[in-house]
Design a protein around this motif. Structure first.
Motif, PDB file in Angstrom:
ATOM      1  N   VAL A 142       0.847  -1.214   0.000  1.00 49.26           N
ATOM      2  CA  VAL A 142       0.000   0.000   0.000  1.00 49.26           C
ATOM      3  C   VAL A 142       0.873   1.251   0.000  1.00 49.26           C
ATOM      4  O   VAL A 142       0.656   2.188  -0.778  1.00 49.26           O
TER       5      VAL A 142
ATOM      6  N   PRO B 220      -8.358  11.220   0.400  1.00 51.37           N
ATOM      7  CA  PRO B 220      -7.681  10.975  -0.879  1.00 51.37           C
ATOM      8  C   PRO B 220      -6.836  12.145  -1.379  1.00 51.37           C
ATOM      9  O   PRO B 220      -5.723  11.929  -1.884  1.00 51.37           O
TER      10      PRO B 220
ATOM     11  N   ILE C  68     -13.084   1.989  -2.712  1.00 55.35           N
ATOM     12  CA  ILE C  68     -13.400   2.204  -1.289  1.00 55.35           C
ATOM     13  C   ILE C  68     -14.175   1.038  -0.646  1.00 55.35           C
ATOM     14  O   ILE C  68     -13.796   0.589   0.429  1.00 55.35           O
TER      15      ILE C  68
ATOM     16  N   MET D  86      -3.759  12.529   0.826  1.00 54.17           N
ATOM     17  CA  MET D  86      -2.793  11.457   0.595  1.00 54.17           C
ATOM     18  C   MET D  86      -2.082  11.596  -0.747  1.00 54.17           C
ATOM     19  O   MET D  86      -0.973  11.094  -0.911  1.00 54.17           O
TER      20      MET D  86
ATOM     21  N   PHE E  94      -6.042   6.403   3.096  1.00 52.86           N
ATOM     22  CA  PHE E  94      -6.187   6.255   1.642  1.00 52.86           C
ATOM     23  C   PHE E  94      -7.648   6.487   1.215  1.00 52.86           C
ATOM     24  O   PHE E  94      -7.916   7.153   0.222  1.00 52.86           O
ATOM     25  N   LEU E  95      -8.593   5.974   2.018  1.00 46.11           N
ATOM     26  CA  LEU E  95     -10.004   6.056   1.634  1.00 46.11           C
ATOM     27  C   LEU E  95     -10.668   7.372   2.060  1.00 46.11           C
ATOM     28  O   LEU E  95     -11.458   7.937   1.314  1.00 46.11           O
TER      29      LEU E  95
ATOM     30  N   VAL F 214      -3.703   7.827  -6.242  1.00 43.38           N
ATOM     31  CA  VAL F 214      -4.346   7.620  -4.932  1.00 43.38           C
ATOM     32  C   VAL F 214      -5.798   8.113  -4.876  1.00 43.38           C
ATOM     33  O   VAL F 214      -6.691   7.338  -4.513  1.00 43.38           O
ATOM     34  N   PRO F 215      -6.088   9.387  -5.232  1.00 37.78           N
ATOM     35  CA  PRO F 215      -7.489   9.818  -5.121  1.00 37.78           C
ATOM     36  C   PRO F 215      -8.427   8.976  -5.992  1.00 37.78           C
ATOM     37  O   PRO F 215      -9.520   8.612  -5.561  1.00 37.78           O
TER      38      PRO F 215
ATOM     39  N   SER G 291       1.617   8.365  -6.796  1.00 36.32           N
ATOM     40  CA  SER G 291       0.809   9.156  -5.850  1.00 36.32           C
ATOM     41  C   SER G 291      -0.442   9.768  -6.485  1.00 36.32           C
ATOM     42  O   SER G 291      -1.456   9.917  -5.812  1.00 36.32           O
TER      43      SER G 291
ATOM     44  N   GLU H 191       1.297   4.160  -2.948  1.00 39.07           N
ATOM     45  CA  GLU H 191       1.037   5.576  -2.696  1.00 39.07           C
ATOM     46  C   GLU H 191       2.265   6.421  -2.995  1.00 39.07           C
ATOM     47  O   GLU H 191       2.152   7.579  -3.396  1.00 39.07           O
TER      48      GLU H 191
ATOM     49  N   SER I  10      -8.777   5.518  -4.549  1.00 32.72           N
ATOM     50  CA  SER I  10      -9.516   5.609  -3.287  1.00 32.72           C
ATOM     51  C   SER I  10     -11.021   5.577  -3.535  1.00 32.72           C
ATOM     52  O   SER I  10     -11.753   4.822  -2.900  1.00 32.72           O
ATOM     53  N   TYR I  11     -11.478   6.402  -4.454  1.00 32.84           N
ATOM     54  CA  TYR I  11     -12.918   6.452  -4.724  1.00 32.84           C
ATOM     55  C   TYR I  11     -13.411   5.179  -5.414  1.00 32.84           C
ATOM     56  O   TYR I  11     -14.503   4.695  -5.148  1.00 32.84           O
TER      57      TYR I  11
END
Lengths: 341, 485
Positions: free
Chosen positions: A63, B83, A82, B86, B79-80, A74-75, A71, A67, A78-79
């Protein structure tokens, strides 16, 4: 891009391969646990109990590396992931809790249900992981909204509706079953069962890999050869009496599986059905350079720690002679039984 | 929806970290206690200390396993739930997290070797040496995580912040800056002292409780051995907490004036004569319900100039960037409890100097139990003070004050609202998180306590004798030699 990014790209693939090898070695423990708990528990737990914590560490390793190297992914990730990542994390905690409670707490209570739960959680985690990887690689069901990321999601139904996914999953289960027989020595070395199940699983997964990895058939075929040989070598070595112990010798098995998985990962440079090159999400070059150097230092630390672990595990014995080592070190009933066979 | 996404995300993360740092504090203290116990056991061939180290090591595995899983969960939660934050951490400050993985590997592998292969060591000192891996690994993990928090408070020179504020893109990254931000040293010093203290006091409370309840003499000797070590840790640590806390506040004064003003609830900046406000809240921009100590704040902040020096005030900043006034109460509570605990240890030392048998004084044992709660509460309270004091920002301004970029004034690099996740999934995950820790944490503490008295004490001592290669008679003799009375 840069040398550092390329090197880090290879490094994270090694980390993933090692993580899968650890997780896989625990996952395949479910077969002997579920089939005959009393008979197999000593043999399985002898392996699982000291290493389940290292598996958790490898997951963190992955993980953090992800990241760090990619990097900007990541967003988005993440979405998209999730729900599945949330479930994965919860199961990881539950699994740790149950195995530790089973081991230390309820000595007077039957620990079987706790280990069963641990196994079930591990199975769901592995299937979830494989599903997420398949979704990421194929792009099936991914609804990405780059303007409003919170509207992004993955619909897993298209993926679950494809035959490739199921072939991939069932193939993996076949390989796991065959490997468990070798790794935990639950069948005689004269049995053809491990070889057959692993071969069937390999054929199924080779077909699925060709479809999932977004590669042309010639390239995919070339990268499959080595994992194919390595994976088949394990049951074959198990059947050949002088190398029976070598095949189920844990460090040997880990190295073989790590190389095999790494070979499969190596050509994968694009995600979402080939729509995005993974390097498009990379961090800046200075971060890549720092990561590269720290990885070397960390890698050395890791190797030294594993050497120490192997040394102590074998009661001070380190040379690569599994059979002698078992006689000298932690000889188990299963070892003796297999040698007789 | 009554609760906004940023508030929900923050609350969930605060909840998780509250639970997590309890486990971390206990793990740190356990690792320290094990190393000291085994050292005494080997040095003086003392079976009681050996049995203590062995029992604690099993409890440590339980704690560590739950703590590790919880740590993984926190990594995933970052992370969740955060976002955008991070993304910046990944691009700028991730090296510390990455280094932490290796610390974590050292911790997990050495702990497995230490516990599961206890009998595989012919030379017992080599086994003790492995405990250092656990001690260093746990400490380094905490250090490397706190680095990132220090970076969030003073992100100086790690990337081009004006460019980021203007364009949202990250350039000119110095990936190693996260290891040595201006606030790093003071924050680490204070954090370590507080964590070890909180963990040690919880263990002290447990052994005091066990000592009071037990009728078995051997068990009492073990409990007393643990209390002796933990008392020394408590006395040394409370002194260091005082020193590090003072340094930390001075650092805030110099580097994070906005946070300092919120914590001290200073409404206006002054250059002399700032009073210390004990407790109090802000109501309609005015202070209420507080005790005023004239000059005290200035004197404490600038003792060498007899209180002459700049003390920042909230009026220098727009009220939209003030932290909630509850942080002031949290700070005072932390300091007040710290002083109270310090006074206890002073009395304890006086009693020891008077050669009183402190472990036979019931009020001391009850006080140990109260210290367990107070130590942990104070650490958690300190953590809230530090974190809520940064609200509404998640990453503060590198200058400590306003930063003007393209004609716009910024007081922080990123707000909580900008960093948070707006995925509807966070609601469901949050509810699971609440239930999960509410069940997990009490169970873990219960089992921790249970595992320490699971085996028969006679068996433990016999095993300890075998480990140390001593006979029963010698063991008793050496117990006295090692300070067991």
């Amino acid at each position: 891009m840069s040398f550092f990014l390329d090197a880090n790209g290879v490094y994270i693939k090694i980390v993933i391969a090692a993580m899968i090898a650890f997780l896989w070695s625990e996952f395949i423990g479910i077969f002997p646990i579920y089939m005959d708990y009393e008979k197999n528990k000593e043999n399985v737990l002898k392996h699982i109990v000291p290493i389940w914590e290292i598996t958790g560490t490898m997951i963190v390793f992955f993980v953090v590396e992800l990241e760090l190297i990619y990097s900007t992914l990541v967003p988005i990730a993440s979405y998209l992931f999730i729900p599945i990542v949330g479930i994965f994390a919860l199961l990881l905690i539950l699994r740790n809790v149950f195995i530790i409670y089973a081991e230390f707490i309820w000595k007077k209570v039957d620990s079987k249900p706790l280990y069963m739960f641990y196994s079930a959680a591990t199975v769901i985690m592995v299937i979830g992981f494989l599903t997420a990887v398949a979704a990421l690689l194929t792009g099936l069901g991914i609804h990405l909204n780059l303007t409003t990321l919170s509207k992004s999601y993955i619909n897993y139904l298209p993926l679950l509706g494809t035959d490739v996914y199921w072939i991939f999953l069932i193939g993996a289960l076949f390989i796991a079953f065959g490997m468990s027989q070798v790794f935990y020595r639950t069948v005689k070395n004269t049995s053809f069962m491990p070889l057959i199940t692993i071969a069937v699983g390999l054929i199924m997964d080779a077909y699925a890999y060709m479809s999932i990895a977004s590669l042309d058939k010639a390239s995919a075929g070339a990268y499959i050869i080595l994992p194919f040989i390595l994976t088949l070598a394990i049951p074959l070595l198990y059947m050949y009496k002088p190398t029976t112990h070598l095949a189920s010798y844990k460090p040997f098995w880990f190295i073989m599986i790590t190389i095999a998985v790494f070979s499969l990962e190596l050509p994968v440079t694009k995600i979402a059905g080939g729509a995005f090159p993974i390097n498009a999400f990379a961090s800046v070059n200075s971060m890549q350079a720092a990561n590269f150097y720290l990885s070397i230092i960390g890698g050395i630390i890791y190797i030294l720690l594993m050497v120490m672990y192997a040394y102590v595990y074998n009661s001070g014995w380190l040379s690569f002679k599994p059979e002698e080592g078992h006689k000298k070190g932690n000889t188990s009933k299963e070892d003796a039984k297999i040698t007789k066979n | 929806m009554a609760i906004s996404y940023p508030v929900w995300d923050s609350a969930m993360f605060a909840y998780t970290i509250t639970a997590h740092i309890m486990l971390v504090a206990i793990t740190l203290a356990m690792a320290l206690l094990i190393t000291i116990s085994e050292y005494i056991a080997l040095k003086h061939k003392n079976r009681y200390y050996e049995a203590l180290a062995h029992k604690l090591s099993i409890a440590l595995v339980i704690n560590f396993s739950v703590g590790t899983a919880s740590g993984v969960f926190m990594a995933v939660e970052l992370f969740l739930f955060w976002p955008v934050f991070m993304r910046v951490v990944g691009a700028v400050a991730m090296m510390s997290f990455f280094a932490e993985v290796f610390a974590f590997l050292i911790e997990s592998i050495t702990l497995m070797v230490y516990v599961y292969f206890w009998n595989n060591f012919k030379n017992r000192w080599n086994h003790w040496f492995v405990s250092w891996g656990v001690l260093i690994g746990t400490g380094a993990s905490a250090w490397l995580i706190t680095n990132v928090n220090a970076w969030m408070n003073t992100p100086t020179g790690s990337f081009n912040i004006p460019y980021f504020l203007k364009t949202g893109n990250i350039i000119d990254v110095n990936p190693l800056k996260v290891f040595y931000e201006p606030s790093t040293g003071s924050q680490l010093f204070h954090m370590f002292m507080a964590m070890y203290f909180a963990g040690a006091m919880i263990l002290l409370a447990y052994f005091a409780y066990k000592y009071l309840k037990s009728n078995n003499e051997d068990e009492k000797i073990i409990d007393r051995a643990a209390m002796s070590i933990l008392s020394v840790v408590g006395i040394v640590d409370i002194i260091l907490i005082g020193i590090s806390g003072s340094i930390e506040l001075s650092t805030l004064l110099a580097l994070e004036p906005l946070k300092y003003a919120s914590l001290e609830m200073n409404l206006t900046p002054v250059s002399y004569g700032a009073p210390e406000h004990i407790f109090g809240v802000l109501i309609n921009g005015k202070m209420a319900y507080y005790i005023n100590l004239p000059l005290a704040q200035s004197l404490l902040a600038y003792p060498l100039t007899l209180g002459h020096g700049y003390i920042p005030g909230l009026s220098s900043y727009p009220s939209s960037v003030w932290a909630p006034s509850i942080v002031h109460v949290a700070l005072d509570l932390m300091v007040g409890l710290g002083v109270l605990m310090g006074l206890f240890w002073l009395i304890f030392l006086i009693l020891k100097a008077l050669k009183r048998n402190v472990y036979d004084m019931k009020w001391i044992l009850y006080s140990f139990m109260a210290l367990g709660f107070m130590g942990m509460f104070t650490m958690e309270d300190g953590w809230y003070t530090a974190e809520v004091g940064r609200v509404p920002f998640i990453i503060l301004s590198p200058t400590g004050g306003p930063l003007t970029v393209a004609g716009k004034t910024y007081y922080g690099v990123m707000t909580i609202a900008q960093a948070a996740s707006y995925s509807p999934a966070v609601w469901y995950i949050g509810i699971v998180v609440i239930l999960f820790y509410a069940i997990l944490l009490p169970l873990t503490f219960y089992f921790n306590a249970k595992v320490l008295k699971l085996s028969k004490i006679e068996d433990d001592l016999r095993d300890a004798e075998n480990d140390l290669g001593i006979t029963g008679g010698n063991a008793n003799a050496t117990a006295k030699k090692a300070g067991m009375r």
